[in-house]
Design an enzyme around this catalytic site. Structure first.
Site, mmCIF file in Angstrom:
data_model
loop_
_atom_site.group_PDB
_atom_site.id
_atom_site.type_symbol
_atom_site.label_atom_id
_atom_site.label_comp_id
_atom_site.label_asym_id
_atom_site.label_seq_id
_atom_site.Cartn_x
_atom_site.Cartn_y
_atom_site.Cartn_z
ATOM 1 N N ASP B 133 0.560 -1.201 0.449
ATOM 2 C CA ASP B 133 -0.172 0.338 -0.250
ATOM 3 C C ASP B 133 1.214 1.403 -0.358
ATOM 4 O O ASP B 133 1.690 0.986 1.384
ATOM 5 C CB ASP B 133 -1.159 0.220 1.476
ATOM 6 C CG ASP B 133 -2.368 0.527 1.324
ATOM 7 O OD1 ASP B 133 -2.366 1.125 -0.840
ATOM 8 O OD2 ASP B 133 -2.645 1.548 1.955
ATOM 9 N N HIS B 140 -4.406 13.809 1.204
ATOM 10 C CA HIS B 140 -4.569 13.269 2.382
ATOM 11 C C HIS B 140 -3.398 12.951 3.206
ATOM 12 O O HIS B 140 -3.257 12.862 4.358
ATOM 13 C CB HIS B 140 -4.472 11.216 2.475
ATOM 14 C CG HIS B 140 -4.871 10.030 2.623
ATOM 15 N ND1 HIS B 140 -5.842 10.229 3.779
ATOM 16 C CD2 HIS B 140 -3.566 9.349 3.602
ATOM 17 C CE1 HIS B 140 -6.131 9.476 5.067
ATOM 18 N NE2 HIS B 140 -4.288 8.679 4.677
ATOM 19 N N GLU B 209 -10.533 3.825 3.863
ATOM 20 C CA GLU B 209 -9.558 4.474 3.056
ATOM 21 C C GLU B 209 -9.848 4.512 1.886
ATOM 22 O O GLU B 209 -9.833 3.090 1.370
ATOM 23 C CB GLU B 209 -8.301 4.204 3.318
ATOM 24 C CG GLU B 209 -7.839 4.199 4.388
ATOM 25 C CD GLU B 209 -5.976 4.810 4.836
ATOM 26 O OE1 GLU B 209 -5.165 3.442 4.813
ATOM 27 O OE2 GLU B 209 -5.257 5.580 5.964
ATOM 28 N N GLU B 211 -9.037 3.552 -2.231
ATOM 29 C CA GLU B 211 -7.918 3.659 -2.630
ATOM 30 C C GLU B 211 -8.364 3.105 -4.529
ATOM 31 O O GLU B 211 -9.685 3.067 -4.232
ATOM 32 C CB GLU B 211 -7.392 3.083 -2.217
ATOM 33 C CG GLU B 211 -6.620 3.855 -0.714
ATOM 34 C CD GLU B 211 -5.124 3.162 0.244
ATOM 35 O OE1 GLU B 211 -4.807 2.410 -0.851
ATOM 36 O OE2 GLU B 211 -5.606 2.937 1.106
ATOM 37 N N ASP B 243 -9.333 0.055 2.654
ATOM 38 C CA ASP B 243 -8.083 -0.236 2.954
ATOM 39 C C ASP B 243 -8.532 -0.083 4.967
ATOM 40 O O ASP B 243 -7.722 1.537 4.940
ATOM 41 C CB ASP B 243 -6.803 1.053 2.754
ATOM 42 C CG ASP B 243 -5.459 0.163 4.492
ATOM 43 O OD1 ASP B 243 -5.465 -1.143 4.329
ATOM 44 O OD2 ASP B 243 -4.454 0.979 3.906
ATOM 45 N N ARG B 247 -7.699 3.321 14.029
ATOM 46 C CA ARG B 247 -7.313 4.691 13.663
ATOM 47 C C ARG B 247 -6.868 4.660 15.259
ATOM 48 O O ARG B 247 -4.875 4.956 15.677
ATOM 49 C CB ARG B 247 -7.564 6.011 13.938
ATOM 50 C CG ARG B 247 -8.060 5.951 12.100
ATOM 51 C CD ARG B 247 -6.456 6.496 11.571
ATOM 52 N NE ARG B 247 -7.658 6.297 9.786
ATOM 53 C CZ ARG B 247 -7.419 5.944 8.931
ATOM 54 N NH1 ARG B 247 -5.609 5.934 9.082
ATOM 55 N NH2 ARG B 247 -7.708 6.185 8.021
ATOM 56 N N GLN B 250 -3.475 2.114 15.360
ATOM 57 C CA GLN B 250 -2.705 2.793 14.279
ATOM 58 C C GLN B 250 -1.751 3.600 14.738
ATOM 59 O O GLN B 250 -0.341 3.440 15.755
ATOM 60 C CB GLN B 250 -3.321 3.366 13.280
ATOM 61 C CG GLN B 250 -2.063 3.826 12.815
ATOM 62 C CD GLN B 250 -2.801 4.260 10.682
ATOM 63 O OE1 GLN B 250 -3.967 4.246 10.958
ATOM 64 N NE2 GLN B 250 -1.857 4.804 10.364
ATOM 65 N N LYS B 263 -3.973 -2.585 10.339
ATOM 66 C CA LYS B 263 -4.541 -2.815 8.804
ATOM 67 C C LYS B 263 -4.354 -4.753 8.548
ATOM 68 O O LYS B 263 -4.550 -4.488 7.128
ATOM 69 C CB LYS B 263 -3.378 -1.607 8.251
ATOM 70 C CG LYS B 263 -3.153 -0.457 8.436
ATOM 71 C CD LYS B 263 -3.983 0.316 7.516
ATOM 72 C CE LYS B 263 -3.501 1.673 7.803
ATOM 73 N NZ LYS B 263 -4.163 2.854 6.690
ATOM 74 N N THR B 267 -8.982 -5.880 4.289
ATOM 75 C CA THR B 267 -8.874 -4.282 2.983
ATOM 76 C C THR B 267 -9.770 -5.322 1.582
ATOM 77 O O THR B 267 -9.703 -6.494 1.863
ATOM 78 C CB THR B 267 -7.446 -5.266 2.365
ATOM 79 O OG1 THR B 267 -6.589 -4.647 3.203
ATOM 80 C CG2 THR B 267 -7.172 -3.627 1.419
ATOM 81 N N GLU B 377 -9.859 12.442 8.521
ATOM 82 C CA GLU B 377 -10.100 13.748 8.030
ATOM 83 C C GLU B 377 -11.022 14.045 8.216
ATOM 84 O O GLU B 377 -11.420 15.836 8.248
ATOM 85 C CB GLU B 377 -9.381 13.830 6.415
ATOM 86 C CG GLU B 377 -7.861 13.127 6.322
ATOM 87 C CD GLU B 377 -7.719 12.602 4.907
ATOM 88 O OE1 GLU B 377 -8.224 11.254 4.288
ATOM 89 O OE2 GLU B 377 -8.040 13.620 3.806
#
Lengths: 430, 430
Positions: B133, B140, B209, B211, B243, B247, B250, B263, B267, B377
């Protein structure tokens, strides 16, 4: 006490009858990969052995003979018959074997199934789906932290709470003996200059990492973590690993998502996979935790002797020299987390493990300068080079060969891994 | 201008005759996975088609018919016959097909090879060896950097010089529709408290996420980088990717080796792989570089229109509600690096790519609050929740469903990906 074989096994051989590790071999005459066991100076071809009826005394193993014809151990591991197979072969090779007619008294079959290791081509033992590298060597993590952040801030706050790890690149895991080409990539020659402008260059700080690694046998389903109580059942066995590292590429690229190009050009493993059963007599405690009460229950193991007392060494043969020198002696017990803990932590979020997945321990360093598992630590990031027979080294030069070795026990009970070797090829020119 | 099919394709369908993406399907009646192409509301079973002699007008493709019987696109990609196959099927489906007897006028065969998409089970399109990834969505990376380090220090110095990326977990890449179980792991509830003591908890900041991702067709050998001039030839095609990210896990784990447990639990990708040829009309420039002169030559592309103008959207269907709402609209052109650049950088050290490897772009955010590709975000790390029909959300709750969509063009020339969807299951209890 020692189990003896009717086959002559040199004292101190890593492949005593107490070991019997699995690998995948081919020969000039039989170029197709198949499953074998190492014993003394020989590989025992299990495909040829089963084809000749060698498993006729085991009703349990007979239905699985096709797994020995595969060019990987995945089939053997998926059926979880590695223990039974090893025990059966151990009884066949034992001096007092109950079935001498199978092999001991059958010289014709001996000629067919035994090949001297010098005549054998070893292959990657598993088809590897995913490869993960941990960072469980506390001394290494501390040493590296001191080099980059100073002693007071060397370890991150998470380090004593979880086995830090990252996903590695499975496609470039290779077997011992495969040459490693010096990588090229982005390097910041002067990290203090502004603006920071990298150059494209062959790596100038090519390094090794001395590691132990385990292969996964039993898979778990996505969404179903492996409980710490059950984690050992998921380990097929162990190999040595050299996680080649481009330190200059790493320093520039690794914030914030971790090492990438600096590690993905090659990772070498030893060819013979040693089963936990063979290492059982060498169980010992890993590094003691100063804060053991703080480890979360999901990572707390039922037993304390969760490490192995395996003596590790790094031999460096500088380019153009006749022979090498052991530049470091370490031990696999210098880990803060065990492989069962790594497996449990890896899957606690529900991550799926598949048969043949590979987990590295991270670099295993002792506490002294001559017991560290990387040149980064040994030479203080290149600032304190050493010499071998008058040849100076800070990092690896083209043509250098590195050989990792690991052995537990001694004499006729020695359990070892054989060489984990690789030679450095020069970088591409254009 | 538009190519027309004799098969009725609803206007605005993502699977117009200009698209014809590849996937792997099964049905209740035929539960074995095989290769198909999507057209309008239908899947065209290429295995059934070839079995009925459908490829009889192509001497080039006839020898490869066995690849359509495989439950993955790896065979098709390894032989690099995806373009020829798509062109052939396009000619068979075209209103003015030169061979109407093959399918257009053969209603019996139509019944055999077409299945309505609602009756089709889609599978993971490739057997994925390695998954990587990247982090090429500049907006971002900037937004996340502002949240965690402030605006003046948002982007790392390496960001504009190389496509930052990390190795991901291939074993938990799943196809659209697979439920995702909320992961559990270590969380630091109060990052300012000392000492830092994590708790074990279900993730409380479960995020998405948005992508774009590409599958690799042509492999490269270890030690042999892919030149930027040749990189496009290694791309099989594109899918959407979610993905999923924990958080809170993480934030605690990711220093210094990058995201791991946060993660590796899942996915999701969309099932139909869109070929570069189908996206060719939608080429555009990616994000402009303020320092374009500084990009190293090995990453400098021969052409400037190295991105695609694909409209992306994120729909959220909160648990217990009837219908969802599009909470973000972005575009795949908001990338600072192209996929060929990612491929070249990935392999510049000699890393080997295999057929079926997956590369994610990183989260693709626009510059506005309603065009970002993550809840992190959108809600400023949970501090500014939003509401959908009176239901408040900061991060994902159990039962929430997220659907990513992507389309280029419109009407009868629409080239799209179909849904990339997943629903959140509650965390395990014990």
């Amino acid at each position: 006490m020692a189990l003896k074989s009717w086959l002559r096994v040199p004292s101190g051989s890593p492949f005593s009858i107490a070991n019997l590790p699995f690998g995948v071999i081919s020969t000039k005459e039989q170029p197709t990969g198949r499953v074998a066991i190492a014993i003394g100076d020989f590989a025992l071809d299990l495909f040829a052995f089963t084809a000749a009826g060698g498993f006729s005394k085991s009703k349990e193993l007979q239905p699985y003979s096709s797994v020995f014809a595969q060019p990987a151990l995945n089939g053997l591991a998926a059926f979880n018959i590695q223990y039974q197979t090893r025990q059966y072969i151990q009884s066949v090779l034992a001096e007092d074997t109950p079935h001498p007619e199978l092999l001991k008294d059958n010289e014709e079959l001996q000629k067919l199934v035994f090949t001297h290791l010098s005549q054998v081509q070893c292959h990657l033992p598993f088809h590897i789906g995913d490869y993960t590298d941990f960072y469980a060597g506390l001394n290494h993590a501390f040493n590296v932290g001191v080099l980059f952040r100073g002693a007071s801030n060397a370890l991150q706050p998470n380090y004593t709470h979880l086995p830090v790890g990252y996903h590695g690149r499975a496609s470039t895991v290779v077997v011992s003996g495969t040459p490693i080409r010096r990588p090229r990539g982005q390097i910041l020659t002067d990290p203090t200059a502004e603006p920071k402008l990298p150059i494209f260059s062959p790596c100038k700080k090519l390094d090794i990492e001395l590691e132990l690694a385990c292969f996964v046998s039993k898979p778990n389903e996505m969404g179903s973590p492996i409980d710490i109580k059950d984690a050992e059942e998921h380990v097929f066995g162990y190999v040595l690993m050299n996680d080649w590292s481009a330190r200059d590429i790493q320093a520039w690229e690794y914030v914030p998502l971790g090492p990438f190009n600096s590690k993905n050009f090659g990772t070498t493993i030893s060819p013979w996979v040693v089963l936990p059963e063979a290492l059982e007599p060498f169980r010992t405690s890993g590094l003691q935790r100063s804060d053991s009460g703080q480890l979360l229950p999901y990572l707390t193991e039922p037993r304390k002797d969760n490490a192995y007392d395996i003596k590790l060494e790094v031999e460096l043969r500088p380019s153009g020299t006749d022979k090498g020198k052991v530049i470091s002696r370490s031990n696999s017990k210098y880990l803060l987390y065990s492989f069962p803990q790594m497996l449990t932590h890896h899957t606690v979020t529900g991550c799926a493990m598949n048969t043949g997945d590979l987990l590295g321990s991270g670099t295993i360093s002792g506490t002294e300068a001559d017991s560290v598992g990387s040149l980064l630590e040994m030479t203080k990031n290149g600032k304190e080079p050493f010499t071998i027979d008058g040849v100076q080294r800070a990092f690896l030069e083209d043509g250098d060969e590195v050989i990792l070795r690991g052995t537990a026990g001694q004499g006729e009970d020695c359990v070892g891994f054989g060489d984990c070797a690789g030679v450095i090829l020069p970088a591409l020119e254009n």
